[in-house]
Design an enzyme around this catalytic site. Structure first.
Site, PDB file in Angstrom:
ATOM      1  N   GLU A 191      62.916  33.112 -39.793  1.00 30.83           N
ATOM      2  CA  GLU A 191      62.812  33.673 -38.368  1.00 30.83           C
ATOM      3  C   GLU A 191      63.075  32.663 -37.487  1.00 30.83           C
ATOM      4  O   GLU A 191      63.265  31.273 -37.504  1.00 30.83           O
ATOM      5  CB  GLU A 191      61.017  33.439 -38.193  1.00 30.83           C
ATOM      6  CG  GLU A 191      60.798  34.065 -36.740  1.00 30.83           C
ATOM      7  CD  GLU A 191      59.297  34.070 -36.335  1.00 30.83           C
ATOM      8  OE1 GLU A 191      59.005  34.850 -35.279  1.00 30.83           O
ATOM      9  OE2 GLU A 191      58.596  33.538 -37.063  1.00 30.83           O
ATOM     10  N   GLU A 239      62.998  26.722 -34.929  1.00 30.75           N
ATOM     11  CA  GLU A 239      62.660  26.389 -33.578  1.00 30.75           C
ATOM     12  C   GLU A 239      63.494  25.602 -32.922  1.00 30.75           C
ATOM     13  O   GLU A 239      63.256  24.372 -33.541  1.00 30.75           O
ATOM     14  CB  GLU A 239      61.154  26.523 -33.674  1.00 30.75           C
ATOM     15  CG  GLU A 239      60.548  26.291 -31.982  1.00 30.75           C
ATOM     16  CD  GLU A 239      60.914  27.118 -31.114  1.00 30.75           C
ATOM     17  OE1 GLU A 239      61.450  27.140 -30.008  1.00 30.75           O
ATOM     18  OE2 GLU A 239      60.662  28.474 -31.234  1.00 30.75           O
ATOM     19  N   ASP A 287      68.758  24.105 -33.613  1.00 30.69           N
ATOM     20  CA  ASP A 287      69.517  25.131 -32.475  1.00 30.69           C
ATOM     21  C   ASP A 287      70.449  26.222 -33.505  1.00 30.69           C
ATOM     22  O   ASP A 287      71.004  25.440 -34.392  1.00 30.69           O
ATOM     23  CB  ASP A 287      70.450  24.182 -31.784  1.00 30.69           C
ATOM     24  CG  ASP A 287      71.047  25.173 -30.719  1.00 30.69           C
ATOM     25  OD1 ASP A 287      70.897  26.202 -30.734  1.00 30.69           O
ATOM     26  OD2 ASP A 287      71.420  24.508 -29.516  1.00 30.69           O
ATOM     27  N   ASP A 343      64.308  35.005 -26.199  1.00 36.53           N
ATOM     28  CA  ASP A 343      64.606  34.898 -24.870  1.00 36.53           C
ATOM     29  C   ASP A 343      65.746  36.066 -24.539  1.00 36.53           C
ATOM     30  O   ASP A 343      66.797  36.196 -25.168  1.00 36.53           O
ATOM     31  CB  ASP A 343      65.357  33.353 -24.549  1.00 36.53           C
ATOM     32  CG  ASP A 343      65.030  33.044 -22.998  1.00 36.53           C
ATOM     33  OD1 ASP A 343      65.718  34.143 -22.205  1.00 36.53           O
ATOM     34  OD2 ASP A 343      65.279  31.974 -22.679  1.00 36.53           O
ATOM     35  N   LYS A 394      70.524  37.235 -17.114  1.00 35.44           N
ATOM     36  CA  LYS A 394      71.992  37.141 -16.392  1.00 35.44           C
ATOM     37  C   LYS A 394      73.091  37.376 -17.102  1.00 35.44           C
ATOM     38  O   LYS A 394      73.259  36.907 -18.227  1.00 35.44           O
ATOM     39  CB  LYS A 394      71.742  35.865 -15.718  1.00 35.44           C
ATOM     40  CG  LYS A 394      70.969  35.583 -14.784  1.00 35.44           C
ATOM     41  CD  LYS A 394      71.003  34.322 -13.971  1.00 35.44           C
ATOM     42  CE  LYS A 394      69.794  34.105 -12.847  1.00 35.44           C
ATOM     43  NZ  LYS A 394      70.151  32.870 -12.115  1.00 35.44           N
ATOM     44  N   ASP A 454      59.764  43.005 -26.314  1.00 30.09           N
ATOM     45  CA  ASP A 454      59.307  43.945 -25.150  1.00 30.09           C
ATOM     46  C   ASP A 454      60.205  44.174 -24.014  1.00 30.09           C
ATOM     47  O   ASP A 454      59.748  44.987 -23.291  1.00 30.09           O
ATOM     48  CB  ASP A 454      57.980  43.058 -24.681  1.00 30.09           C
ATOM     49  CG  ASP A 454      58.395  41.947 -23.926  1.00 30.09           C
ATOM     50  OD1 ASP A 454      59.121  41.057 -24.535  1.00 30.09           O
ATOM     51  OD2 ASP A 454      58.263  41.817 -22.748  1.00 30.09           O
ATOM     52  N   GLU A 504      52.173  35.774 -31.651  1.00 34.15           N
ATOM     53  CA  GLU A 504      51.319  35.275 -30.747  1.00 34.15           C
ATOM     54  C   GLU A 504      51.824  36.420 -29.168  1.00 34.15           C
ATOM     55  O   GLU A 504      50.840  36.690 -28.565  1.00 34.15           O
ATOM     56  CB  GLU A 504      51.185  33.927 -30.278  1.00 34.15           C
ATOM     57  CG  GLU A 504      52.369  33.212 -29.919  1.00 34.15           C
ATOM     58  CD  GLU A 504      53.425  32.751 -31.139  1.00 34.15           C
ATOM     59  OE1 GLU A 504      54.490  32.066 -30.871  1.00 34.15           O
ATOM     60  OE2 GLU A 504      53.145  33.251 -32.118  1.00 34.15           O
ATOM     61  N   TYR A 505      52.938  36.251 -28.822  1.00 30.89           N
ATOM     62  CA  TYR A 505      53.279  36.922 -27.647  1.00 30.89           C
ATOM     63  C   TYR A 505      53.125  38.539 -28.018  1.00 30.89           C
ATOM     64  O   TYR A 505      52.665  39.136 -26.979  1.00 30.89           O
ATOM     65  CB  TYR A 505      54.656  36.857 -27.380  1.00 30.89           C
ATOM     66  CG  TYR A 505      55.163  35.420 -26.872  1.00 30.89           C
ATOM     67  CD1 TYR A 505      54.681  34.996 -25.446  1.00 30.89           C
ATOM     68  CD2 TYR A 505      55.963  34.549 -27.534  1.00 30.89           C
ATOM     69  CE1 TYR A 505      54.856  33.738 -24.891  1.00 30.89           C
ATOM     70  CE2 TYR A 505      56.333  33.059 -26.943  1.00 30.89           C
ATOM     71  CZ  TYR A 505      55.679  32.798 -25.504  1.00 30.89           C
ATOM     72  OH  TYR A 505      55.877  31.490 -25.192  1.00 30.89           O
ATOM     73  N   GLU A 506      53.460  39.096 -29.081  1.00 30.75           N
ATOM     74  CA  GLU A 506      53.485  40.626 -29.243  1.00 30.75           C
ATOM     75  C   GLU A 506      51.899  40.913 -28.920  1.00 30.75           C
ATOM     76  O   GLU A 506      51.685  41.776 -28.253  1.00 30.75           O
ATOM     77  CB  GLU A 506      53.812  40.685 -30.721  1.00 30.75           C
ATOM     78  CG  GLU A 506      53.622  42.226 -30.992  1.00 30.75           C
ATOM     79  CD  GLU A 506      54.259  42.566 -32.093  1.00 30.75           C
ATOM     80  OE1 GLU A 506      54.066  43.722 -32.783  1.00 30.75           O
ATOM     81  OE2 GLU A 506      54.916  41.765 -32.753  1.00 30.75           O
TER      82      GLU A 506
END
EC number: 2.1.1.33
Length: 224
Positions: free
Chosen positions: A45, A70, A97, A119, A123, A155, A200-202
């Site tokens: 992931e 991460e 990275d 992310d 832009k 999302d 967690e965001y989901e």
């Protein structure tokens, strides 16, 4: 909402030996020092966040090795502390990275890549920073085994449309879409929803009524 930076996070990670990889070369040279069963399939992931998704996957699927990548030390500390609540032989994490992923993993060594709520870099001038930009996908194609999948959830409408129409469908000689939905949580009894493990965001986005988009794709043979 971003976490407040923890200035002690890098030192904390260097002091840890359970789950945390502090020597990136081990992933190319000696998986046996990371996983109890290094011969198992490897799922990674990229942008693992606080770790809910990858830890739950490791708990459910002992027959697969999981690597969480991460780049933010503060975030990976949160994930590590969650992992310490369990005893897992098939989980590892590294602060790294993804731009340099070819330095981290061997060619054709990965069985699946997860990209969860990356992310969006909205832009246009930042497009190359999106994890679904071709410059990243070309690197992923190198480390993935033949016919291995990338599973992407988001999302963000604009990022999803960009990924589908400006990347995946723009060159049908490179990519094959195997599954696509603009609203995952409406697919009652569909295997993709039944097997879904939310990040967690989901969980927050679903409670707020946001539509979760998902696409599974692979790189075509002649382009790997």
């Amino acid at each position: 909402m971003r976490l407040r930076n923890n200035a002690n996070a890098p030192l904390y990670l260097k002091s840890q030996h359970e789950y945390i990889i502090n020597d990136p070369h081990l992933l190319k040279d000696n998986l046996g020092k990371i996983f109890k069963n290094p011969e198992l399939p490897l799922y990674i992931e990229i942008g693992m966040g606080k770790g809910d998704f990858i830890i739950e996957n490791a708990l459910r699927n002992q027959q697969i090795n999981y690597l969480g990548i991460e780049k933010f030390p503060t975030v990976i500390v949160k994930a590590h502390k969650k992992a310490l609540k369990h005893k897992l032989d098939n989980l590892a994490m590294i602060c790294f990275d993804a731009n340099k992923i070819l330095e981290l993993l061997n060619s054709e060594s990965v069985d699946k890549i997860y990209l969860n709520f990356s992310d969006p870099w909205p832009k246009k001038r930042h497009a190359k920073k999106r994890l679904t930009h071709p410059c990243f996908l070309e690197k992923f194609a190198v480390i993935l085994k033949q016919n291995a999948l990338v599973e992407f959830k988001t999302d963000n409408e604009n990022l999803f449309m960009y990924t589908i129409y400006d990347v995946l469908l723009k060159d049908l000689t490179k990519y094959e879409i195997l599954f696509l939905t603009y609203n995952l949580y409406t697919l009652v009894n569909n295997v993709e929803l039944l097997k879904n493990i939310p990040t967690e965001y989901e969980k927050k986005f679903v409670m707020q009524g946001e539509r979760i988009k998902k696409v599974n794709f692979r790189f075509l043979k002649n382009n790997q």
